[in-house]
Design a protein around this motif. Structure first.
Motif, short mmCIF file in Angstrom:
data_model
loop_
_atom_site.label_atom_id
_atom_site.label_comp_id
_atom_site.label_asym_id
_atom_site.label_seq_id
_atom_site.Cartn_x
_atom_site.Cartn_y
_atom_site.Cartn_z
N GLN A 114 -8.69 -10.59 -4.47
CA GLN A 114 -9.30 -9.27 -4.62
C GLN A 114 -8.24 -8.16 -4.50
O GLN A 114 -8.29 -7.18 -5.23
N ILE A 115 -7.30 -8.34 -3.60
CA ILE A 115 -6.21 -7.37 -3.44
C ILE A 115 -5.36 -7.33 -4.71
O ILE A 115 -5.03 -6.26 -5.21
N ALA A 116 -5.02 -8.51 -5.23
CA ALA A 116 -4.20 -8.58 -6.45
C ALA A 116 -4.91 -7.87 -7.60
O ALA A 116 -4.28 -7.10 -8.34
N LYS A 117 -6.19 -8.11 -7.74
CA LYS A 117 -6.94 -7.47 -8.83
C LYS A 117 -6.97 -5.95 -8.65
O LYS A 117 -6.72 -5.21 -9.59
N LEU A 126 -5.65 2.12 3.16
CA LEU A 126 -6.46 0.94 3.47
C LEU A 126 -7.93 1.20 3.18
O LEU A 126 -8.63 0.30 2.73
N ASN A 127 -8.38 2.42 3.41
CA ASN A 127 -9.77 2.76 3.10
C ASN A 127 -10.05 2.63 1.61
O ASN A 127 -11.08 2.08 1.21
N GLN A 128 -9.15 3.14 0.79
CA GLN A 128 -9.32 3.05 -0.66
C GLN A 128 -9.28 1.58 -1.11
O GLN A 128 -10.07 1.16 -1.96
N LEU A 129 -8.34 0.83 -0.55
CA LEU A 129 -8.23 -0.59 -0.92
C LEU A 129 -9.48 -1.35 -0.48
O LEU A 129 -9.96 -2.21 -1.22
N SER A 130 -10.00 -1.03 0.67
CA SER A 130 -11.22 -1.67 1.15
C SER A 130 -12.37 -1.41 0.17
O SER A 130 -13.13 -2.32 -0.17
N TYR A 131 -12.48 -0.18 -0.27
CA TYR A 131 -13.53 0.19 -1.23
C TYR A 131 -13.37 -0.59 -2.54
O TYR A 131 -14.34 -1.12 -3.09
N ARG A 163 -12.06 -3.05 6.06
CA ARG A 163 -10.83 -2.34 6.38
C ARG A 163 -10.11 -3.01 7.53
O ARG A 163 -8.89 -3.10 7.54
N ALA A 164 -10.85 -3.49 8.52
CA ALA A 164 -10.25 -4.15 9.68
C ALA A 164 -9.46 -5.39 9.26
O ALA A 164 -8.36 -5.64 9.75
N ALA A 165 -10.01 -6.15 8.33
CA ALA A 165 -9.31 -7.35 7.84
C ALA A 165 -8.04 -6.96 7.10
O ALA A 165 -6.99 -7.58 7.27
N LEU A 166 -8.12 -5.90 6.28
CA LEU A 166 -6.94 -5.43 5.56
C LEU A 166 -5.89 -4.91 6.53
O LEU A 166 -4.69 -5.15 6.34
N SER A 167 -6.32 -4.21 7.56
CA SER A 167 -5.40 -3.69 8.56
C SER A 167 -4.67 -4.83 9.27
O SER A 167 -3.46 -4.77 9.49
N ILE A 200 0.83 -1.21 0.00
CA ILE A 200 0.00 0.00 0.00
C ILE A 200 0.86 1.26 0.00
O ILE A 200 0.47 2.27 -0.59
N LYS A 201 2.03 1.16 0.60
CA LYS A 201 2.95 2.31 0.55
C LYS A 201 3.48 2.51 -0.87
O LYS A 201 3.50 3.62 -1.39
N SER A 202 3.92 1.42 -1.49
CA SER A 202 4.51 1.55 -2.83
C SER A 202 3.47 1.92 -3.89
O SER A 202 3.80 2.56 -4.88
N LYS A 203 2.23 1.51 -3.68
CA LYS A 203 1.15 1.82 -4.63
C LYS A 203 0.44 3.12 -4.28
O LYS A 203 -0.48 3.54 -4.99
N ALA A 204 0.85 3.75 -3.16
CA ALA A 204 0.25 5.02 -2.71
C ALA A 204 -1.27 4.93 -2.62
O ALA A 204 -2.00 5.75 -3.18
#
Length: 76
Positions: free
Chosen positions: A50-53, A18-23, A29-33, A11-15
């Motif tokens: 889903q994260i990879a996509k 977690l909220n955006q990724l959750s959406y 978001r809690a699971a991603l965190s 998430i740092k390298s892709k800027a």
């Protein structure tokens, strides 16, 4: 050996937050965190897909890696 999810680094390298990724993924978001902070014991491979996509990743090794148990404790 221990499986390490590289979500925090990704998430740092892709800027992306977690909220955006959750959406984008539909994953709580809690699971991603928990994944990003290495607090999750079980891996839901549907979440990894889903994260990879969402992050346009085609090589799972960008998300998951194996680390030596000793190295793993240094990351925390």
């Amino acid at each position: 050996m221990k499986v390490k999810i590289m979500l925090g680094e990704l998430i740092k390298s892709k800027a992306i937050s977690l909220n955006q990724l959750s959406y984008k993924t539909g994953v709580r978001r809690a699971a991603l965190s928990e994944l990003a902070n290495d607090k999750r014991e079980n891996i839901n491979f549907k979440h990894i897909e889903q994260i990879a996509k969402a992050l346009d990743i085609s090589d799972i090794r960008e998300i998951i890696t194996l680390v030596d148990e000793e190295q793993s404790t240094r990351y925390n």
